[in-house]
Write an enzyme that holds these catalytic residues in place. Structure first.
Site, mmCIF file in Angstrom:
data_model
loop_
_atom_site.group_PDB
_atom_site.id
_atom_site.type_symbol
_atom_site.label_atom_id
_atom_site.label_comp_id
_atom_site.label_asym_id
_atom_site.label_seq_id
_atom_site.Cartn_x
_atom_site.Cartn_y
_atom_site.Cartn_z
ATOM 1 N N LYS A 27 19.180 -17.515 -1.043
ATOM 2 C CA LYS A 27 18.863 -16.843 0.213
ATOM 3 C C LYS A 27 20.118 -16.197 0.807
ATOM 4 C CE LYS A 27 16.446 -17.869 4.564
ATOM 5 N NZ LYS A 27 17.459 -17.374 5.504
ATOM 6 N N GLY A 28 19.936 -15.162 1.597
ATOM 7 C CA GLY A 28 21.082 -14.515 2.227
ATOM 8 C C GLY A 28 21.799 -15.440 3.206
ATOM 9 N N VAL A 30 23.978 -17.981 2.616
ATOM 10 C CA VAL A 30 24.158 -19.400 2.277
ATOM 11 C C VAL A 30 25.477 -19.674 1.556
ATOM 12 C CG1 VAL A 30 21.682 -19.858 2.191
ATOM 13 C CG2 VAL A 30 22.883 -19.172 0.090
ATOM 14 N N GLY A 31 26.266 -18.617 1.309
ATOM 15 C CA GLY A 31 27.557 -18.818 0.658
ATOM 16 C C GLY A 31 27.568 -18.496 -0.822
ATOM 17 N N LYS A 32 26.737 -17.529 -1.242
ATOM 18 C CA LYS A 32 26.673 -17.179 -2.669
ATOM 19 C C LYS A 32 27.993 -16.606 -3.173
ATOM 20 C CE LYS A 32 23.247 -14.362 -2.273
ATOM 21 N NZ LYS A 32 23.003 -14.530 -0.822
ATOM 22 N N THR A 34 31.080 -16.882 -1.965
ATOM 23 C CA THR A 34 32.142 -17.893 -2.015
ATOM 24 C C THR A 34 31.960 -18.797 -3.228
ATOM 25 O OG1 THR A 34 32.364 -17.888 0.401
ATOM 26 C CG2 THR A 34 33.231 -19.801 -0.775
ATOM 27 N N ASP A 58 25.225 -7.144 -5.398
ATOM 28 C CA ASP A 58 24.741 -7.108 -4.019
ATOM 29 C C ASP A 58 25.238 -5.821 -3.369
ATOM 30 O OD1 ASP A 58 24.089 -7.467 -1.367
ATOM 31 O OD2 ASP A 58 24.776 -9.544 -1.265
ATOM 32 N N GLU A 235 18.201 -26.558 5.046
ATOM 33 C CA GLU A 235 17.263 -26.137 6.080
ATOM 34 C C GLU A 235 15.934 -25.794 5.418
ATOM 35 O OE1 GLU A 235 18.865 -22.947 8.384
ATOM 36 O OE2 GLU A 235 20.571 -24.123 9.122
ATOM 37 N N ASN A 262 25.159 -25.952 0.448
ATOM 38 C CA ASN A 262 26.340 -25.558 1.214
ATOM 39 C C ASN A 262 26.188 -25.895 2.700
ATOM 40 O OD1 ASN A 262 28.889 -24.422 1.208
ATOM 41 N ND2 ASN A 262 28.211 -22.480 0.315
#
Length: 362
Positions: A27-28, A30-32, A34, A58, A235, A262
């Site tokens: 999902k956007g 969330v720390g992809k 990094t 992206d 979440e 994360n």
């Protein structure tokens, strides 16, 4: 968490030397980026790979921000490394780029291609794959766009295989007629035999690209060569989207056995704040659900950080967290005193409210 669960790190990814393609997505927000950047750093520093490439698909292109270095659609050596390269590509090509593709120079092929949904993006992706295949990289890490775009990207080989097969079949079925027309028009225009042979030459290019696509498609479905690392946060929406992603990956026959959770607030780091305590309880509820759903996955927990991870040195430091379970540090004395003070103030406010309520009744 069960004691016999898989190792809660990404060490298994680093140790699997045969891996050629590693996708990192979710999902956007969330720390992809990094996670993918740190994983690429870990692979480059592992001593098991001579050359590692990280590609951002992206459109937001956060890769340049993560490394604090400008990247383009050409692989560039990352500052501070001798074997890590990065590039940023857009799966949605512009008109100028599409006109440069060899297959697009044949108007017949172009019109046919335009009638196949998604073929333009897929052909652009195939050009990237063709370029990457000619380079000598041991492992390629994809920093992908949010889930919906990623699923479409992973479906490109299938779209291409069907689309190019249709082009080849149609071109073959109509080859005689098209050859006569092309020779006639070529002769009228003074193009000679070279112009007449152009469709066959371009068809050969398309068939060659189809071979590349089939090879990549087969590699994507081989768990020894390809894996997907899902990134999420504890979440509800992220849990739901991760489940959808894992199910779709199974349909595409793409291996997924690692989940990075994360932005976790660990109880040891809270120090008595009621707001953070509530957040910890909420996160724990979803963490429990993750472990119930994915008991046979490698699940890595990463903390909510005080600062952003940017620059090669920060990514090197963060990469350590991917290879060993994170152990939260206890709150410092100052933090503990501040948390205790916050708790005392909250208790006093509650007491004052109770006294005011009691006085109001009299």
């Amino acid at each position: 968490m069960a004691a016999d669960m898989p190792d809660p790190t990404l060490q298994n990814v680093v140790d699997q030397k045969e891996l050629k393609w590693i996708f990192v997505g979710g999902k956007g927000g969330v720390g992809k980026t990094t996670t993918s950047s740190s994983l690429a750093v870990a692979l480059a520093e592992s001593g098991t790979r001579n050359r590692v490439l990280i590609i951002s698909t992206d459109p937001a292109h956060n890769l340049s921000d993560a490394f604090r270095q400008k990247f383009t659609k050409t692989p560039t050596l990352v500052n501070g490394f001798t074997n890590l390269f990065a590039m940023e590509v857009d799966p949605q090509p512009d008109i100028g780029e599409m006109e440069q593709l060899e297959w697009a120079q044949d108007s017949f092929l172009t019109e046919l291609a335009g009638s196949i949904p998604g073929i333009d993006e897929a052909m652009s992706f195939a050009e990237v794959m063709k370029q990457v295949q000619t380079m000598d990289y041991d492992t390629i890490v994809f920093d992908t766009a949010p889930t919906g775009h990623t699923l479409r990207l992973l479906n490109f080989p299938t779209i291409l295989e069907k689309g190019l097969s249709k082009l080849v079949a149609l071109k073959g079925a109509m080859g005689g007629m098209m050859g006569q027309v092309t020779r006639m028009l070529g002769g009228m225009a003074g193009g000679g035999e070279g112009a007449a042979d152009l469709p066959d030459q371009l068809l050969g290019k398309v068939e060659g690209m189809l071979d590349v696509v089939r090879k990549v498609s087969a590699q994507f479905k081989d768990p020894l060569l390809t894996t997907f690392v899902a990134v999420c946060i504890p979440e509800f929406l992220s849990l739901y989207e991760t489940e959808r992603l894992v199910q779709e990956l199974a349909k595409f026959e793409i291996d997924c056995r690692n989940i990075v959770i994360n932005q976790i607030i660990f109880p040891e780091s809270v120090g008595g704040s009621r707001l953070l305590d509530a957040r910890v309880r909420m996160q724990q509820k979803y963490l429990d659900q993750f472990y119930e759903l994915y008991e046979d996955f490698h699940i890595l927990q990463l903390p909510l950080l005080e600062e952003e991870v940017r620059g090669p040195e920060a990514l090197k430091a963060f990469a350590v967290n991917l290879l060993k379970p994170y152990v939260p540090a206890p709150p410092t004395d100052a933090a503990a005193r501040q948390a205790a003070l916050v708790s005392e103030v909250a208790a006093l406010k509650k007491r004052v409210a109770e006294l005011e309520a009691a006085l109001a009744k009299k």
